[in-house]
Design a protein around this motif. Structure first.
Motif: not given
Ligand SMILES: Nc1nc2c(ncn2[C@@H]2O[C@H](COP(=O)(O)OP(=O)(O)OP(=O)(O)O)[C@@H](O)[C@H]2O)c(=O)[nH]1
Length: 435
Positions: A318-320
């Motif tokens: 979930h880097f975004k």
């Protein structure tokens, strides 16, 4: 270009110098007959002379003095009325001190003149040497008689009296009747030169004509000239060789220095090129290898047959939303931090590359899955428990594949990618292993 012209000039100058010296050497040899000899000229017109014959008048032989502007001498008629008939011309060559002249060092006398005889008769030439022990000043007969006889064919015109052919006749020594008179030739106090008819002259007319005499002695022997020239050339060539060797050494030294400098520059450049190579293969943000660096690492693994090797794809979960929630800068920090954590678990021969935006590839050569399992798990946990400076836990998913002998890089990355997909699908923050 400038240097070449200068060297060309030096060579030309040297050749000219050698040519000049060769000409000078040749002239020295050729002109030896001039400078190699000392000459004394005595002209008949500058001397006192007188002629005498055995009869001296009408009785026996008779003589007439010839005294022209350029020629002196006698006309003589020999008659066999006396036991020893003769005509003689006596030339006085004494200086003011009446010392006589010293010809002891001279080797010969050239006579410019002639002598004619009735029947190939002799000419006698005598040098009267004054000896204080027994000679009287004005009596030529009391002076030692150094003499020689030449055949008339030798004295037709311009003839040479060689002094080593002179002798003192025994009749003169006997006639002196003195103990201190010897028959050794002596020429150091010559007072008179005599030209006379020789032994047993034929009856008839004799004509003597004299212009001048040249006394000659060698002051420089031709063999000495050769010797000096040889020494000179040897020294000269040695000098030239020394200069050439010296210049060559200087040039070699300069060349050596240039080579040293070039080596230093090369070394410096090769260091720089290693640095540049490293930079070109490194991701600027994380310090991990970039795609180009990764490519090289993978190629080396195959080239060096490092089987089995482990390829692990790591993708931040979930880097975004981290970017979106905390901002891009915080997102960058998370990327850096995660790389730091992964690297801290790697050995020297293992590498980390940035495969995509928030996706990384770990390459572990010469290891199998079973050998790396624990360490990959440690990495996963290490990321999870790290403080990422955001008020939130950060995790990553792992897809692991093993590269075996005859394996294919593209295939193995696909395999790792599939495993990663499985890890993501399985709820993230976990490790999935390929086939
Ligand atoms: N801060 C920052 N973000 C980047 C960088 N490179 C890529 N990203 C971001 O990484 C995000 C990747 O998001 P997604 O591909 O949707 O993946 P995700 O959000 O991690 O979701 P999952 O992988 O499915 O867990 C994108 O928003 C990119 O803009 C970077 O160098 N710095």
């Amino acid at each position: 270009m400038f240097k070449q012209i200068r060297i060309y000039h030096y060579v030309l100058l040297l050749l000219l110098l050698i040519l000049g010296l060769m000409v000078a050497s040749f002239m020295l040899i050729k002109e030896h007959s001039n400078y190699g000899f000392e000459r004394i000229y005595i002209e008949m017109k500058d001397t006192k002379f007188s002629a005498y014959a055995d009869g001296n008048t009408f009785k026996g032989s008779n003589v007439k003095t010839i005294d022209n502007e350029f020629e002196k001498g006698f006309d003589c008629v020999i008659k066999h009325l006396e036991q020893y008939p003769y005509c003689v011309l006596t030339i006085d060559i004494r200086d003011i001190k009446m010392n006589g002249m010293d010809f002891s060092e001279f080797t010969e006398m050239t006579v410019v003149g002639s002598f004619e005889t009735p029947d190939n008769d002799f000419l006698r030439v005598g040098f009267r040497h004054f000896d204080a022990g027994y000679s009287l000043m004005n009596s030529s007969n009391s002076m030692k008689f150094n003499q020689m006889e030449l055949k008339s064919e030798e004295v037709k015109r311009n003839f040479v009296i060689e002094f080593d052919r002179l002798t003192v006749p025994s009749w003169w020594v006997a006639g002196m009747k003195k103990d201190n008179v010897d028959d050794l030739v002596e020429l150091n106090h010559i007072s008179y030169i005599e030209f006379s008819t020789g032994t047993l002259p034929s009856e008839g007319e004799y004509k003597l004509r004299l212009e001048y005499f040249v006394f000659e002695k060698e002051v420089m022997n031709i063999s000495k000239v050769y010797e000096y020239l040889l020494i000179f050339w040897a020294v000269f060539l040695m000098l030239i060789m020394s200069v050439i060797v010296f210049v060559l050494i200087l040039r070699l030294k300069a060349k050596g220095n240039n080579e040293k400098i070039l080596i230093e520059i090369n070394n410096a450049l090769s260091v720089k090129s290693v640095e540049l190579e490293l930079i070109s293969q490194t991701d600027a943000l994380t310090g991990a290898f970039n795609r180009f660096g990764l490519q090289k690492k993978l190629i080396n693994t195959v080239k060096n047959k490092q089987y089995p090797s482990i390829v692990t794809l790591v993708d931040i979960d979930h880097f975004k939303s981290i970017n979106d929630t905390f901002g891009h800068q915080k997102g960058d920090y998370v990327l850096e931090k995660i790389c730091e954590i992964i690297k801290s678990h790697l050995r020297n021969d293992e590498s980390l590359s940035r495969y995509g935006g928030e996706e990384f590839l770990i390459l572990m050569p010469n290891l199998s899955v079973s050998q790396v399992k624990d360490r990959i798990e440690e990495i996963r946990v290490g990321i999870q428990i790290s403080d990422m400076n955001i008020n939130r836990e950060v995790t990553a998913s792992f897809g692991v594949a093993q590269l075996n002998k005859n394996g294919n890089i593209k295939k193995i990355i696909n395999e790792a990618d599939k495993a990663l997909y499985i890890a993501k699908s399985s709820g993230r923050n976990c490790i999935s292993y390929g086939d």
